[in-house]
Write a protein that holds these residues in place. Structure first.
Motif, PDB file in Angstrom:
ATOM      1  N   GLY A 579       0.792  -1.278   0.022  1.00  0.00           N
ATOM      2  CA  GLY A 579       0.099  -0.056   0.043  1.00  0.00           C
ATOM      3  C   GLY A 579       0.761   1.127  -0.006  1.00  0.00           C
ATOM      4  O   GLY A 579       0.360   2.332   0.089  1.00  0.00           O
ATOM      5  N   GLY A 602       2.065   8.267   0.181  1.00  0.00           N
ATOM      6  CA  GLY A 602       1.041   7.587   0.582  1.00  0.00           C
ATOM      7  C   GLY A 602       1.210   6.277   1.061  1.00  0.00           C
ATOM      8  O   GLY A 602       1.868   5.614   0.554  1.00  0.00           O
ATOM      9  N   TRP A 603       0.379   5.727   2.231  1.00  0.00           N
ATOM     10  CA  TRP A 603       0.531   4.435   2.939  1.00  0.00           C
ATOM     11  C   TRP A 603      -0.900   4.167   3.116  1.00  0.00           C
ATOM     12  O   TRP A 603      -1.594   4.886   4.009  1.00  0.00           O
ATOM     13  CB  TRP A 603       1.513   4.264   3.883  1.00  0.00           C
ATOM     14  CG  TRP A 603       1.930   2.869   4.203  1.00  0.00           C
ATOM     15  CD1 TRP A 603       1.277   1.794   3.599  1.00  0.00           C
ATOM     16  CD2 TRP A 603       2.338   2.606   5.274  1.00  0.00           C
ATOM     17  NE1 TRP A 603       1.603   0.669   4.354  1.00  0.00           N
ATOM     18  CE2 TRP A 603       2.551   1.211   5.463  1.00  0.00           C
ATOM     19  CE3 TRP A 603       3.057   3.027   6.555  1.00  0.00           C
ATOM     20  CZ2 TRP A 603       3.107   0.411   6.548  1.00  0.00           C
ATOM     21  CZ3 TRP A 603       3.871   2.431   7.314  1.00  0.00           C
ATOM     22  CH2 TRP A 603       3.740   1.037   7.408  1.00  0.00           C
ATOM     23  N   SER A 604      -1.528   2.896   2.298  1.00  0.00           N
ATOM     24  CA  SER A 604      -2.940   2.555   2.645  1.00  0.00           C
ATOM     25  C   SER A 604      -3.054   1.226   2.830  1.00  0.00           C
ATOM     26  O   SER A 604      -2.402   0.365   2.186  1.00  0.00           O
ATOM     27  CB  SER A 604      -3.830   3.234   1.544  1.00  0.00           C
ATOM     28  OG  SER A 604      -5.026   2.685   1.842  1.00  0.00           O
ATOM     29  N   ASN A 605      -3.701   0.739   4.100  1.00  0.00           N
ATOM     30  CA  ASN A 605      -3.985  -0.681   4.143  1.00  0.00           C
ATOM     31  C   ASN A 605      -5.077  -0.844   5.033  1.00  0.00           C
ATOM     32  O   ASN A 605      -6.126   0.403   5.296  1.00  0.00           O
ATOM     33  CB  ASN A 605      -2.645  -1.191   4.925  1.00  0.00           C
ATOM     34  CG  ASN A 605      -2.398  -0.790   6.116  1.00  0.00           C
ATOM     35  OD1 ASN A 605      -3.240  -0.119   6.857  1.00  0.00           O
ATOM     36  ND2 ASN A 605      -0.959  -0.462   6.516  1.00  0.00           N
ATOM     37  N   SER A 606      -5.581  -1.815   5.518  1.00  0.00           N
ATOM     38  CA  SER A 606      -6.828  -2.184   6.150  1.00  0.00           C
ATOM     39  C   SER A 606      -6.714  -1.305   7.498  1.00  0.00           C
ATOM     40  O   SER A 606      -8.042  -1.037   7.832  1.00  0.00           O
ATOM     41  CB  SER A 606      -6.966  -3.610   6.424  1.00  0.00           C
ATOM     42  OG  SER A 606      -5.925  -4.173   7.326  1.00  0.00           O
ATOM     43  N   ASP A 609      -4.781   4.854   6.363  1.00  0.00           N
ATOM     44  CA  ASP A 609      -4.526   5.554   5.283  1.00  0.00           C
ATOM     45  C   ASP A 609      -3.954   6.822   5.409  1.00  0.00           C
ATOM     46  O   ASP A 609      -4.602   7.965   5.867  1.00  0.00           O
ATOM     47  CB  ASP A 609      -6.010   5.898   4.603  1.00  0.00           C
ATOM     48  CG  ASP A 609      -5.938   6.369   3.057  1.00  0.00           C
ATOM     49  OD1 ASP A 609      -4.940   6.589   2.715  1.00  0.00           O
ATOM     50  OD2 ASP A 609      -7.145   6.685   2.583  1.00  0.00           O
ATOM     51  N   GLY A 611      -1.291  10.280   4.104  1.00  0.00           N
ATOM     52  CA  GLY A 611      -0.800  11.058   2.747  1.00  0.00           C
ATOM     53  C   GLY A 611      -0.052  12.195   3.130  1.00  0.00           C
ATOM     54  O   GLY A 611      -0.230  12.971   4.123  1.00  0.00           O
ATOM     55  N   GLY A 636      -4.340  11.941   7.311  1.00  0.00           N
ATOM     56  CA  GLY A 636      -4.353  10.471   7.517  1.00  0.00           C
ATOM     57  C   GLY A 636      -5.393  10.013   8.326  1.00  0.00           C
ATOM     58  O   GLY A 636      -6.020  11.067   9.160  1.00  0.00           O
ATOM     59  N   TYR A 638      -6.065   6.535  11.215  1.00  0.00           N
ATOM     60  CA  TYR A 638      -5.810   5.381  11.596  1.00  0.00           C
ATOM     61  C   TYR A 638      -6.828   4.406  12.560  1.00  0.00           C
ATOM     62  O   TYR A 638      -7.319   5.412  13.415  1.00  0.00           O
ATOM     63  CB  TYR A 638      -4.563   5.645  12.428  1.00  0.00           C
ATOM     64  CG  TYR A 638      -3.704   4.384  13.225  1.00  0.00           C
ATOM     65  CD1 TYR A 638      -3.269   3.389  12.298  1.00  0.00           C
ATOM     66  CD2 TYR A 638      -3.940   4.182  14.356  1.00  0.00           C
ATOM     67  CE1 TYR A 638      -2.490   2.372  12.804  1.00  0.00           C
ATOM     68  CE2 TYR A 638      -3.493   2.908  15.004  1.00  0.00           C
ATOM     69  CZ  TYR A 638      -2.574   2.099  14.228  1.00  0.00           C
ATOM     70  OH  TYR A 638      -1.994   0.736  14.577  1.00  0.00           O
ATOM     71  N   SER A 647      -8.161  10.722  13.009  1.00  0.00           N
ATOM     72  CA  SER A 647      -7.678  11.108  11.797  1.00  0.00           C
ATOM     73  C   SER A 647      -7.100  12.511  12.105  1.00  0.00           C
ATOM     74  O   SER A 647      -7.233  13.321  13.340  1.00  0.00           O
ATOM     75  CB  SER A 647      -8.961  11.321  11.012  1.00  0.00           C
ATOM     76  OG  SER A 647      -9.898  12.198  11.369  1.00  0.00           O
TER      77      SER A 647
END
Length: 719
Positions: A579, A602-606, A609, A611, A636, A638, A647
């Motif tokens: 991600g 950016g880093w996005s996973n379950s 998210d 940025g 972002g 979490y 956020s």
């Protein structure tokens, strides 16, 4: 037996209001009855006992004992009773009876679960006239109810609840909202939609907002459906400093949709003035593949949208477009109106009204091969001012200049594959231009020109296939370009901001509009590298540089194209299966310093998210930038646990060394409630004249028709 099965089918439909039908009109359909024992008593009573199960039209009824008395025409069912319909709705009861006609009945110890969300537990449930279900002494909740007698997070207690299956509404009498079994709110009458109704007239979720500009206030939206294809939402916003009515109107047509958003306000910020805004959007499919779209925006004053946190835009563009896109044809026409909200800009001297039309077609002639493109464009922009000169010392533009142009282009393109895999290409152009300038004493009124151009291109791609499945591509590119003629005397009114990037590295003209073209000879060289790894990650890099015989004075310093040699272009991107993504671009000048740079990571996973963005622009008087701009932004969210999510967002001005905006948010969500809390601090800027702090709080009870589902957040009981 046939009559009994029909009775069981009607009972199943009656017990589940969402599927119930009038027994006098319901057609006879086959049914199935399964039980350990079925026998007839005194020729008037049919008794089924032991694991009784009836199936009819996707409805399943499970009971311990069913007795049908033909003399009184009544049906008695002993529980535990469990009825499940084809959509998953469940009705539980301890005991049930039906009277003659099957339109009225009684269930004791009833519990109804609607759409796997809303639970209604009652002492008894009575069916009336085949339409209404009356529940007595009811507890309603969408929270997980466990067997340890612990109170749900929230519940509604009522002496009586009536469910209207036709209107799909729930009517409460003496309703009491309880939080952890503590009464917090009471209403003698209340109406709410059941979970199957998506568009119900009534109040939506209210929200609380506290602002240093507008004080503490509350928003209470009210939704009004108007038939099946349109609706309106009215939202009063009340605080000690404002009286505002927000509205949203939506309508769906056979060939498109329309939406209006706006507000009217009277506040203490501008006493005596009626303030507000209106946004309108629409998209429609017309005949012969044409599409009509509009996006209209207007506001009463420059600060309203910022004061009421509608949008952070500092310019409003209203657009009306007509387009048609086919395989070998593009037709578009549009009208744009700009409204600047910047204190440093005057709408009278800005190009406020812009009109344009364009048509482009391509053909593939068999005689000469390759591709032929023909295009024509008409453009004009208008300023409200009629002053034909610069009336302000700090403004380099003529106040009332109006510009109109007509451009036509014919081009031929062809490519060949040479020995060793080298690719060669040629592109020829002929531009025909006509420019008209009005209300400008510094420019020639009318200018016409014909401009030829040609480009020769060589590419040599090298590809390597790895043993594990990875692939690598390296492609050097070289282009020679020539554009004839010289620049006419028309003003530069559109191409004042030039971007040099990998998309136009091989263009014959890097100006964004046709009022400017590059002339003379140019040489562009680039190198592209791409890699796809067996593990799934991909990466790409692009390098480029342009040389020209003569410097172009219309290129600004920050464009990276001044002088005979351009800045060194570097662009790259990276994406991984985990991600992580990174996109960056920069222009490196001859002193090894970046004249322009931008990056986004950016880093996005379950669970998260995230940025972050970075922008750098050097000083450039030609672009009205007296000092360098450098800015970091971060946003972002979490997911800290299954139910808690945090956020944040912030924007930091590196050049001025101060914060521009900071925001924090916290959300709690489970199967029956969603709580959103946010705080945002905005500091003074060109569009925000005063710093402000806003607090927002929204509490939504899940499970009703307008609140959506949250089944994925359902908690479990501790055994």
């Amino acid at each position: 037996m046939t009559r009994l099965l029909h009775i069981l089918a009607c009972l199943a439909a009656f017990a589940l209001p969402a599927l119930a039908q009038d027994s006098e009109t319901a057609p006879e359909t086959p049914a199935l009855l399964v039980a350990d024992q079925v026998f007839v008593e005194n020729e008037t009573r049919l008794i089924a006992t032991g694991n009784v199960e009836a199936l009819h039209d996707g409805v399943r009824l499970i009971a311990t004992r069913i007795v049908y008395d033909r003399a009184s025409d009544t049906l008695t069912i002993d529980g535990p009773i469990r009825i499940i319909d084809e959509t998953g709705n469940i009705l539980l009861a301890d005991y049930a009876t039906l009277d003659q006609g099957l339109r009225n009945g009684l269930l004791r110890g009833a519990r109804m679960v609607m759409d796997q969300q809303l639970q209604l537990a009652a002492v008894e449930a009575r069916r009336v006239e085949g339409r209404y279900t009356q529940l007595s002494r009811v507890a309603v909740t969408s929270c997980q109810v466990c067997a340890d007698d612990s109170a749900p997070l929230w519940q509604i207690r009522a002496t009586r609840v009536v469910h209207d299956q036709q209107e799909r509404q729930l009517y409460f009498e003496n309703a009491q909202l309880r939080v952890l079994d503590v009464p917090v709110f009471y209403l003698p009458r209340m109406r709410m939609p059941d979970p199957t109704l998506k568009r119900a007239r009534g109040f939506l979720i209210p929200s609380l907002r506290s602002s240093t500009l507008l004080g503490f206030g509350i928003k209470i939206p009210y939704f009004i459906p108007i038939g099946d294809h349109q609706d309106i939402t009215l939202t009063p916003y009340l605080s000690p400093k404002t009286r505002t009515l927000e509205f949203r109107y939506r309508r769906a047509f056979r060939n498109g949709d329309l939406e209006l958003n706006g507000a009217l306000s009277g506040d203490t910020l501008l006493p005596g003035d009626t303030r507000g805004y209106l946004f309108a959007t629409g998209n429609f499919d017309l005949k012969r593949d044409f599409k009509l779209a509009f996006d209209l925006k207007t506001t009463s004053d420059d600060s309203y949208l910022n004061d009421y946190d509608v949008t952070g835009a500092d310019r409003l563009d209203s657009t009306l477009t007509l387009t048609r896109v086919r395989r070998d044809e593009l037709i578009e026409a549009g009208l744009v109106h700009y409204q600047s909200l910047r204190t440093s800009e005057d709408n009278d001297t800005q190009p406020t009204i812009v009109g344009y039309s364009r048509i482009e077609r391509r053909q593939f002639p068999s005689l000469m091969g390759g591709e032929v493109r023909l295009s024509a464009e008409a453009h004009g922009h208008y300023r409200y001012s009629s002053i034909p000169f610069d009336s302000a010392d700090t403004d380099t533009e003529v106040d009332g200049r109006d510009v109109y142009r007509l451009n036509a282009e014919a081009s031929w393109r062809r490519r060949w594959t040479l020995a060793g895999g080298m690719r060669a290409g040629v592109t020829t152009h002929l531009w025909l231009d006509r420019y008209s300038t009005r209300q400008d004493v510094t420019s020639v009124a009318d200018v016409s020109r014909a401009t030829p151009g040609v480009a020769l291109e060589l590419r040599w791609p090298f590809q390597k296939q790895g043993a594990g499945g990875g692939r690598t591509l390296i492609e050097p590119v070289l282009q020679y370009g020539w554009v004839g003629g010289t620049r006419p005397g028309n003003p530069n009114d559109e191409s004042t901001r030039v971007e040099f990037d990998e998309a136009n590295l091989l263009s014959l003209s890097r100006f964004p509009a046709a009022d400017r073209r590059e002339h003379g000879s140019t040489l562009a060289a680039g190198l592209r590298w791409m890699h796809q790894a067996p593990g799934g990650w991909t990466a790409a890099l692009t390098f480029g540089k342009v040389w020209r015989t003569d410097a172009d004075p219309d290129f600004t310093r920050s464009s990276g194209l001044t002088g005979k040699e351009s800045d060194f272009l570097i662009a790259g991107r990276l994406a991984t299966q985990s991600g992580l993504s990174l996109v960056a671009r920069g222009l490196l000048d001859d002193t090894a310093r970046f004249s322009k740079a931008e990056a986004r990571a950016g880093w996005s996973n379950s669970r998260m998210d995230l940025g972050a963005s970075y922008v750098l622009l050097v000083t450039d008087p030609a672009e009205d930038r007296a000092k360098a701009q450098s800015e970091w932004t971060f946003d972002g969210s979490y997911r800290m646990s299954r139910h808690w999510t945090g956020s944040t967002e912030w924007r930091y001005d590196l050049a001025d060394r101060n914060l521009d905006r900071v925001g924090l948010g916290l959300q709690y969500r489970n199967e029956c409630v969603q709580v959103d809390f946010g705080v945002q601090r905005r500091y003074a800027s060109a569009t925000n004249l005063e710093p402000s702090t806003d607090f927002d709080l929204t509490v939504a009870l899940q499970g009703f028709g307008t609140s959506g589902s949250a089944k994925e957040y359902r908690r479990t009981c501790n055994q």
